[in-house]
Design an enzyme around this catalytic site. Structure first.
Site, short mmCIF file in Angstrom:
data_model
loop_
_atom_site.label_atom_id
_atom_site.label_comp_id
_atom_site.label_asym_id
_atom_site.label_seq_id
_atom_site.Cartn_x
_atom_site.Cartn_y
_atom_site.Cartn_z
CB SER A 198 -8.17 3.86 2.52
OG SER A 198 -7.38 3.25 3.52
CB SER A 226 -8.56 0.96 5.40
OG SER A 226 -9.26 2.14 5.21
CE LYS A 253 -3.98 2.04 2.43
NZ LYS A 253 -4.92 1.93 3.57
N1 GLN Z 1 -13.24 4.47 5.73
C1 GLN Z 1 -12.72 4.88 7.00
C2 GLN Z 1 -12.27 6.31 6.92
O1 GLN Z 1 -12.49 6.90 5.92
C3 GLN Z 1 -11.61 3.98 7.41
C4 GLN Z 1 -10.34 4.29 6.74
C5 GLN Z 1 -9.19 3.43 7.18
O2 GLN Z 1 -9.37 2.40 7.84
N2 GLN Z 1 -8.01 3.88 6.86
O3 GLN Z 1 -11.73 6.85 7.82
#
Ligand code: GLN
Length: 454
Positions: free
Chosen positions: A134, A158, A58
């Site tokens: 994400s 995410s 990532k």
């Molecule tokens: N979708 C969640 C957010 O926007 C989680 C994101 C994540 O786990 N990095 O914060």
């Protein structure tokens, strides 16, 4: 098969599909091929754990000499990081080959990959749909067969949510289990790096490689790392499963509910038992998470000021203008929204009402989990309330986008481990994810339960 063939195969597949899937932001082709050649020359006398395996990373995980953007224009020119994140160092020691850097929502803020400032990655099962976020690139790359293994990061879901949407296996470890050194911070008290793979066994294998204490991360836990692959006994006789009633409420799509109920039947057949339990403070998890994660993000992202990393605005007349314009031009809308929310929540006069209150509620949420784990080995439910949604569907509506993480966020707030594994398909042919949550540092039981189901 030689390492060079394997790596070649990976780039071939990327050439075929990534124009559409858009899972990668940066490829590492030249260096990866050179490394593959080098590894081929060492063959026969090398038993490194991940010898020659192609891996995608990532893009918020720092890789020495390989561009690391975190999905942001702010870091578009961060071409040559000076060090490797601890997890990358461990992968290198295990002799895997880094194929490239994977697409993500900017600074890991998002649930669909549409907040990437490069391109929105797509769901390989149907490219009209989002891959989740994400770590959308990390899940899509594995689902599309571009790489067998990848690393993601999970602050509020995410890893698990994109794994569920793309029909692959993704685990968020216990907070402190995997070093965060070299992970570009979003919300430091919630962030964890974890593996995304095709099978539970691969996942356990990869976690074994990246987990463990690291003196470079002050929140890293000095707790022994057991062999997770040895935990895969297929024996779940007597395993006690708690199913939170809040996780199968009306908000959950009927197809998802049915898939989870079928999974519970299968567990019964395997000799496990399940009962309904309650996580009564789950309903506060979303607001708690957005207050705390945005507060932490507002502090973490203060370092992006145009002086030290990445972008610096041109033609400025003062230092203040340089800070302001670099940030105005470098960050996307969602990142700005979070910085504003976080700065507000931390400001004097509001701190007690928002930030402090949210910390208190976080403790209640953590206590809910601890209470259930007094009597049960694992908690099982859906990973997400619905299967993947269409590209563009929620992009103008941050609140519905946030609501998508309702079942994954409590796990981060409590700091416990959770995995998402495939448990069926919707009528539209989209994968559905089963979430299995364990007690602190008990990834072994989570893997055992996941593997027996698989
Ligand atoms: N979708 C969640 C957010 O926007 C989680 C994101 C994540 O786990 N990095 O914060």
């Amino acid at each position: 098969i030689s390492v060079s063939d394997l790596v070649e195969e990976s780039y071939k597949r990327i050439n075929e599909v990534d124009g559409e899937v858009q899972a990668f932001i940066t490829l590492n082709e030249e260096a990866a091929k050179a490394k593959a050649k080098e590894l081929d020359e060492q063959r026969g006398n090398d038993d490194a754990k991940l010898f020659g395996l192609p891996i995608g990373v990532k893009d918020n995980i720092v890789t020495k000499g390989l561009r690391t953007t975190a999905g942001s224009q702010f870091l578009r020119n961060f071409e040559d990081p000076l060090y490797d994140a601890t997890v990358v160092q461990k992968l290198n020691e295990a002799k895997s080959v880094t194929i490239g850097k994977l697409n993500m929502d900017e600074f890991a803020m998002g649930s669909s990959n549409e907040n990437s400032s490069y391109a929105a990655a797509r769901n390989p099962w149907n490219t009209d749909y989002v891959p989740g976020g994400s770590s959308g690139g990390s899940a899509a790359a594995v689902a599309a067969g571009e790489v067998p293994y990848s690393l993601g990061s999970d602050t509020g879901g995410s890893i698990r949510q994109p794994a569920a949407y793309c029909g692959v296996v993704g685990l968020k470890p216990t907070y402190g289990r995997v070093s965060r050194f070299g992970l570009i911070a979003f919300a430091s008290s919630l962030d964890q790096i974890g593996p995304i793979t095709n099978t539970v066994e691969d996942n356990a294998f990869l976690l074994e490689t990246i987990a463990g204490y690291d003196k470079m991360d002050s929140t890293s836990a000095n707790v022994d790392v057991p062999s997770y692959t040895e935990a895969l006994t297929n024996d779940v006789k007597g395993l006690k499963i708690g199913v939170p009633k809040e996780y199968l409420s009306e908000g959950v799509n009927p197809e998802v509910r049915e898939a989870v109920q079928n999974a519970l039947k299968k567990y019964e057949e395997l000799g496990a038992t399940w009962e309904e339990v309650s996580l009564p403070h789950s309903k506060y998890a979303l607001s708690t998470y957005y207050l705390l994660s945005s507060s932490e993000a507002s502090a973490n992202l203060a370092r992006f000021d145009g002086v030290r990393y990445g972008k610096r605005a041109d033609d400025v007349e003062s230092m203040l203008e340089m800070f302001m314009r670099s940030r105005a031009e470098g960050f996307g809308d969602e990142v700005k929204r979070r910085i504003m929310l976080g700065t507000f929540a931390l400001s004097s006069g509001y701190y007690d009402a928002y930030y402090k209150k949210a910390q208190q509620v976080r403790t209640l949420i953590k206590n809910d989990f601890e209470k259930v784990f007094e009597d049960y080995d694992v908690i099982v439910g859906p990973t997400t309330p619905t299967p993947a949604f269409k590209v563009g569907d929620k992009v103008d509506d941050p609140m519905t986008m946030y609501a998508n993480d309702i079942l994954t966020i409590p796990v981060n707030l409590a700091g416990v481990p959770g995995i998402s594994i495939p448990c069926g398909f919707s009528e539209d042919g989209l994968p559905i994810g089963l979430q299995i949550i364990g007690n602190h540092f008990d990834e072994s039981t989570v893997y055992r339960a996941a593997h027996a189901y698989e």
